[in-house]
Write an enzyme that holds these catalytic residues in place. Structure first.
Site, PDB file in Angstrom:
ATOM      1  N   ASP A  39       0.828  -1.206   0.000  1.00 42.08           N
ATOM      2  CA  ASP A  39       0.000   0.000   0.000  1.00 42.08           C
ATOM      3  C   ASP A  39       0.868   1.264   0.000  1.00 42.08           C
ATOM      4  O   ASP A  39       1.956   1.261   0.568  1.00 42.08           O
ATOM      5  CB  ASP A  39      -0.894  -0.024   1.253  1.00 42.08           C
ATOM      6  CG  ASP A  39      -2.106   0.869   1.100  1.00 42.08           C
ATOM      7  OD1 ASP A  39      -2.349   1.366  -0.020  1.00 42.08           O
ATOM      8  OD2 ASP A  39      -2.811   1.074   2.105  1.00 42.08           O
ATOM      9  N   ASN A  41       1.613   3.370  -2.872  1.00 42.71           N
ATOM     10  CA  ASN A  41       2.310   3.808  -4.099  1.00 42.71           C
ATOM     11  C   ASN A  41       1.863   5.207  -4.520  1.00 42.71           C
ATOM     12  O   ASN A  41       2.689   6.058  -4.868  1.00 42.71           O
ATOM     13  CB  ASN A  41       2.015   2.848  -5.260  1.00 42.71           C
ATOM     14  CG  ASN A  41       2.675   1.505  -5.091  1.00 42.71           C
ATOM     15  OD1 ASN A  41       3.528   1.330  -4.231  1.00 42.71           O
ATOM     16  ND2 ASN A  41       2.265   0.543  -5.906  1.00 42.71           N
ATOM     17  N   ASN A  87     -10.490  -2.756  -6.922  1.00 46.85           N
ATOM     18  CA  ASN A  87      -9.632  -1.775  -7.612  1.00 46.85           C
ATOM     19  C   ASN A  87     -10.143  -1.388  -9.008  1.00 46.85           C
ATOM     20  O   ASN A  87      -9.707  -0.383  -9.565  1.00 46.85           O
ATOM     21  CB  ASN A  87      -8.188  -2.275  -7.725  1.00 46.85           C
ATOM     22  CG  ASN A  87      -7.400  -2.180  -6.435  1.00 46.85           C
ATOM     23  OD1 ASN A  87      -6.450  -2.920  -6.202  1.00 46.85           O
ATOM     24  ND2 ASN A  87      -7.785  -1.257  -5.555  1.00 46.85           N
ATOM     25  N   LEU A 214      -7.602  -5.252   6.691  1.00 46.86           N
ATOM     26  CA  LEU A 214      -7.254  -6.422   5.873  1.00 46.86           C
ATOM     27  C   LEU A 214      -7.670  -6.243   4.411  1.00 46.86           C
ATOM     28  O   LEU A 214      -7.177  -6.945   3.536  1.00 46.86           O
ATOM     29  CB  LEU A 214      -7.911  -7.681   6.437  1.00 46.86           C
ATOM     30  CG  LEU A 214      -7.049  -8.450   7.431  1.00 46.86           C
ATOM     31  CD1 LEU A 214      -7.732  -9.744   7.824  1.00 46.86           C
ATOM     32  CD2 LEU A 214      -5.673  -8.761   6.850  1.00 46.86           C
TER      33      LEU A 214
HETATM   34  C1  FPP Z   1      -1.218   0.151  -3.802  1.00 37.77           C
HETATM   35  O1  FPP Z   1      -0.899   1.520  -3.798  1.00 37.77           O
HETATM   36  C2  FPP Z   1      -0.592  -0.572  -4.922  1.00 37.77           C
HETATM   37  C3  FPP Z   1      -1.237  -1.096  -6.007  1.00 37.77           C
HETATM   38  C4  FPP Z   1      -2.700  -1.003  -6.197  1.00 37.77           C
HETATM   39  C5  FPP Z   1      -0.508  -1.778  -7.125  1.00 37.77           C
HETATM   40  C6  FPP Z   1       0.635  -2.636  -6.689  1.00 37.77           C
HETATM   41  C7  FPP Z   1       1.218  -3.345  -7.864  1.00 37.77           C
HETATM   42  C8  FPP Z   1       2.537  -3.519  -8.087  1.00 37.77           C
HETATM   43  C9  FPP Z   1       3.583  -3.002  -7.168  1.00 37.77           C
HETATM   44  C10 FPP Z   1       3.007  -4.254  -9.331  1.00 37.77           C
HETATM   45  C11 FPP Z   1       2.772  -5.736  -9.273  1.00 37.77           C
HETATM   46  C12 FPP Z   1       3.274  -6.434 -10.478  1.00 37.77           C
HETATM   47  C13 FPP Z   1       2.684  -7.473 -11.146  1.00 37.77           C
HETATM   48  C14 FPP Z   1       3.372  -8.091 -12.314  1.00 37.77           C
HETATM   49  C15 FPP Z   1       1.348  -8.021 -10.782  1.00 37.77           C
HETATM   50  P1  FPP Z   1      -2.078   2.587  -3.844  1.00 37.77           P
HETATM   51  O2  FPP Z   1      -2.287   3.029  -5.255  1.00 37.77           O
HETATM   52  O3  FPP Z   1      -3.291   2.012  -3.180  1.00 37.77           O
HETATM   53  O4  FPP Z   1      -1.476   3.751  -3.001  1.00 37.77           O
HETATM   54  P2  FPP Z   1      -2.292   4.817  -2.132  1.00 37.77           P
HETATM   55  O5  FPP Z   1      -2.949   4.045  -1.028  1.00 37.77           O
HETATM   56  O6  FPP Z   1      -1.231   5.744  -1.649  1.00 37.77           O
HETATM   57  O7  FPP Z   1      -3.283   5.456  -3.054  1.00 37.77           O
END
Ligand code: FPP
Length: 261
Positions: A39, A41, A87, A214
């Protein structure tokens, strides 16, 4: 099964930060299955003045480092929540970006899977994925199916309630067809119809970015797991953070509902 190569392990963890040492870790008690809710990104990127998309790109770098670290530590299964059934409600542009990133990442990272003999699995319903993403995932599955050192299980279009509902439907179909007696429906009958069939339950769940939820992730499988939550955003979760999580895990007293031995 993953066997630790001590020389490579020491090289991987050379020059630790002051508060950390590989000597604090009991290599005989590494969690077999470590699971990640990746979480933060988007927030990582926004707080640094970048588009959210760049946070996901950096998130892939963090996942690659976590996979390498897990291999070095002798972990048998690493699972990670990449995309939930909820998502799809994100802006269409972000969903499309993630699907493209998944496809490209899968193909670009295959050499790492070959080099480390890591087998790939997916948890979730891949049927709803765009054709090119699904094709890339299927290529990853086919190319790594003979490897048995470590398994990377990526939860994609995954939701725990959907998974449990699917398992209930599969059991009901078997019962209706007369292949399974209602009195034989036990925990194993359910577990073997989950996406995680055959994998050990996670011993350690790591969630980044501080949220205490969770989020519909592995509700059945996390029944006895230790939870480790860090405020660090996923793109900043590096090998040292991984080691901190394992150290915290080893300091816990796990009783599985019983009393201390
Ligand atoms: C959560 O951050 C992250 C994700 C929804 C995507 C995670 C995916 C990867 C790191 C790549 C995986 C690779 C493969 C090949 C399947 P968020 O966007 O929810 O962050 P925020 O809570 O700050 O908005």
């Amino acid at each position: 099964m993953n066997v630790i190569d001590e020389a490579k392990l020491r090289e991987h963890f050379a020059h630790p930060p002051e508060d950390l040492s590989l000597d604090d870790i009991d290599l005989g008690r590494i969690p077999r299955h470590v699971s990640f809710i990746m979480d933060g990104n988007g927030r990582w990127a926004q707080e640094r003045g970048y588009e959210r998309a760049y946070g996901h790109v950096k998130g892939v770098d963090a996942l690659r480092e976590a996979i390498t670290t897990a291999v070095r530590l002798g972990v048998d299964v690493l699972s990670a929540y990449a995309f939930s059934t909820e998502n799809w409600r994100r802006p269409q542009q972000e969903v499309e970006l993630l699907m493209g990133l998944f496809a490209r990442t899968m193909l670009a990272e295959l050499p790492l899977f070959h080099q480390e003999h890591v087998r790939l699995r997916f948890l979730g319903d891949l049927e709803a994925m765009p054709a090119d993403t699904r094709a890339a995932f299927e290529e990853g599955l086919a190319e790594t199916e003979s490897y048995d050192r470590m398994t990377v299980a990526l939860a994609v279009n995954y939701g725990s309630r959907a998974e449990l509902t699917r398992a209930a439907r599969l059991v009901a179909q078997e019962v209706a067809a007369g292949r399974l007696a209602p009195e034989d429906v036990d925990e194993e009958a359910v577990a073997s119809r989950l996406y995680t069939a055959g994998l050990p339950d996670p011993e350690l769940l790591v969630r980044t970015s501080g949220e205490l939820r969770l989020s519909n992730y592995l509700l059945w499988q996390l029944a006895y797991s230790e939870f480790y939550v860090t405020d660090i955003y996923w793109p900043d979760f590096d090998k040292w953070e991984f080691l901190r999580a394992v150290r915290a895990f080893q300091r816990r007293d796990r009783r599985f509902g019983g009393v201390k031995a």
